[in-house]
Design a protein around this motif. Structure first.
Motif, PDB file in Angstrom:
ATOM      1  N   LEU A  91       9.610   7.751  -4.026  1.00 39.85           N
ATOM      2  CA  LEU A  91      10.529   7.066  -4.933  1.00 39.85           C
ATOM      3  C   LEU A  91      10.445   7.701  -6.318  1.00 39.85           C
ATOM      4  N   HIS A  92      11.507   7.600  -7.069  1.00 39.87           N
ATOM      5  CA  HIS A  92      11.523   8.116  -8.428  1.00 39.87           C
ATOM      6  C   HIS A  92      10.468   7.350  -9.243  1.00 39.87           C
ATOM      7  N   PRO A  93       9.653   8.041 -10.021  1.00 41.48           N
ATOM      8  CA  PRO A  93       8.588   7.373 -10.791  1.00 41.48           C
ATOM      9  C   PRO A  93       9.082   6.216 -11.665  1.00 41.48           C
ATOM     10  N   GLU A  94      10.293   6.304 -12.178  1.00 43.14           N
ATOM     11  CA  GLU A  94      10.826   5.201 -12.983  1.00 43.14           C
ATOM     12  C   GLU A  94      11.008   3.934 -12.151  1.00 43.14           C
ATOM     13  N   TYR A  95      11.387   4.087 -10.871  1.00 42.56           N
ATOM     14  CA  TYR A  95      11.557   2.935  -9.990  1.00 42.56           C
ATOM     15  C   TYR A  95      10.206   2.297  -9.680  1.00 42.56           C
ATOM     16  N   VAL A  96       9.203   3.139  -9.437  1.00 47.05           N
ATOM     17  CA  VAL A  96       7.854   2.634  -9.176  1.00 47.05           C
ATOM     18  C   VAL A  96       7.360   1.855 -10.396  1.00 47.05           C
ATOM     19  N   LYS A  97       7.564   2.411 -11.573  1.00 41.08           N
ATOM     20  CA  LYS A  97       7.142   1.744 -12.802  1.00 41.08           C
ATOM     21  C   LYS A  97       7.858   0.409 -12.972  1.00 41.08           C
ATOM     22  N   ALA A  98       9.150   0.361 -12.672  1.00 41.94           N
ATOM     23  CA  ALA A  98       9.922  -0.875 -12.805  1.00 41.94           C
ATOM     24  C   ALA A  98       9.397  -1.962 -11.872  1.00 41.94           C
ATOM     25  N   THR A 127       0.837  -1.204   0.000  1.00 39.35           N
ATOM     26  CA  THR A 127       0.000   0.000   0.000  1.00 39.35           C
ATOM     27  C   THR A 127       0.869   1.249   0.000  1.00 39.35           C
ATOM     28  N   GLY A 128       1.888   1.279   0.842  1.00 45.94           N
ATOM     29  CA  GLY A 128       2.804   2.413   0.878  1.00 45.94           C
ATOM     30  C   GLY A 128       3.529   2.593  -0.435  1.00 45.94           C
ATOM     31  N   PHE A 129       3.925   1.474  -1.049  1.00 45.71           N
ATOM     32  CA  PHE A 129       4.563   1.537  -2.358  1.00 45.71           C
ATOM     33  C   PHE A 129       3.602   2.100  -3.392  1.00 45.71           C
ATOM     34  N   TYR A 130       2.377   1.565  -3.415  1.00 45.49           N
ATOM     35  CA  TYR A 130       1.405   1.988  -4.422  1.00 45.49           C
ATOM     36  C   TYR A 130       1.141   3.487  -4.348  1.00 45.49           C
ATOM     37  N   HIS A 131       1.046   4.011  -3.145  1.00 43.92           N
ATOM     38  CA  HIS A 131       0.797   5.447  -2.954  1.00 43.92           C
ATOM     39  C   HIS A 131       2.093   6.251  -2.930  1.00 43.92           C
ATOM     40  N   LYS A 170       6.331  -2.108 -10.546  1.00 45.03           N
ATOM     41  CA  LYS A 170       5.000  -2.494 -11.019  1.00 45.03           C
ATOM     42  C   LYS A 170       5.107  -3.442 -12.206  1.00 45.03           C
ATOM     43  N   ASN A 171       6.025  -3.177 -13.126  1.00 47.84           N
ATOM     44  CA  ASN A 171       6.216  -4.080 -14.260  1.00 47.84           C
ATOM     45  C   ASN A 171       6.650  -5.462 -13.788  1.00 47.84           C
ATOM     46  N   ALA A 172       7.485  -5.500 -12.750  1.00 53.05           N
ATOM     47  CA  ALA A 172       7.998  -6.772 -12.239  1.00 53.05           C
ATOM     48  C   ALA A 172       6.913  -7.606 -11.560  1.00 53.05           C
ATOM     49  N   ILE A 173       5.921  -6.952 -10.958  1.00 51.83           N
ATOM     50  CA  ILE A 173       4.892  -7.703 -10.245  1.00 51.83           C
ATOM     51  C   ILE A 173       3.585  -7.784 -11.032  1.00 51.83           C
ATOM     52  N   CYS A 174       3.590  -7.328 -12.291  1.00 54.53           N
ATOM     53  CA  CYS A 174       2.402  -7.432 -13.136  1.00 54.53           C
ATOM     54  C   CYS A 174       2.231  -8.885 -13.566  1.00 54.53           C
ATOM     55  N   LEU A 175       1.109  -9.471 -13.213  1.00 56.92           N
ATOM     56  CA  LEU A 175       0.867 -10.883 -13.503  1.00 56.92           C
ATOM     57  C   LEU A 175       0.019 -11.086 -14.745  1.00 56.92           C
TER      58      LEU A 175
END
Length: 71
Positions: free
Chosen positions: A20-27, A11-15, A29-34
Motif C-alpha cells: 500500500l502507498h505509505p500515505e494510506y498506511v499512515k492514515a 499483521t499484514g497491514f502492519y508489515h 494508523k492515525n485512525a486506529i491510534c488510541l
C-alpha cells in the motif's frame, strides 16, 4: 471475520504485505491510534462476530509501538 482473521489482517497491514502507498498506511494508523505519549503509541480496534445472526463474541486487537519495538 473471526478474531484470528482480524489479527492476521492487522499483521499484514502492519508489515504492508499488500504494498500500500505509505500515505494510506499512515492514515489508517492515525485512525486506529488510541493513545500516544513519549513512551510509545497504542493502536487498536474492536470487532464482533455473529453465529446464526446473533452477536456471540467481541474482541479488541492492536499493537504497541515503543522505542522502535512493536508488540
Amino acid at each position: 471475520i473471526s478474531p484470528l482473521e482480524q489479527v492476521e489482517l492487522l499483521t499484514g497491514f502492519y508489515h504492508n504485505e499488500w504494498n500500500l502507498h505509505p500515505e494510506y498506511v499512515k492514515a489508517v494508523k492515525n485512525a486506529i491510534c488510541l493513545a500516544s505519549s513519549s513512551d510509545g503509541s497504542l493502536y487498536g480496534k474492536t470487532g464482533t462476530g455473529q453465529v446464526n445472526g446473533e452477536n456471540r463474541n467481541g474482541w479488541f486487537i492492536g499493537f504497541v509501538e515503543s522505542s522502535g519495538h512493536t508488540v
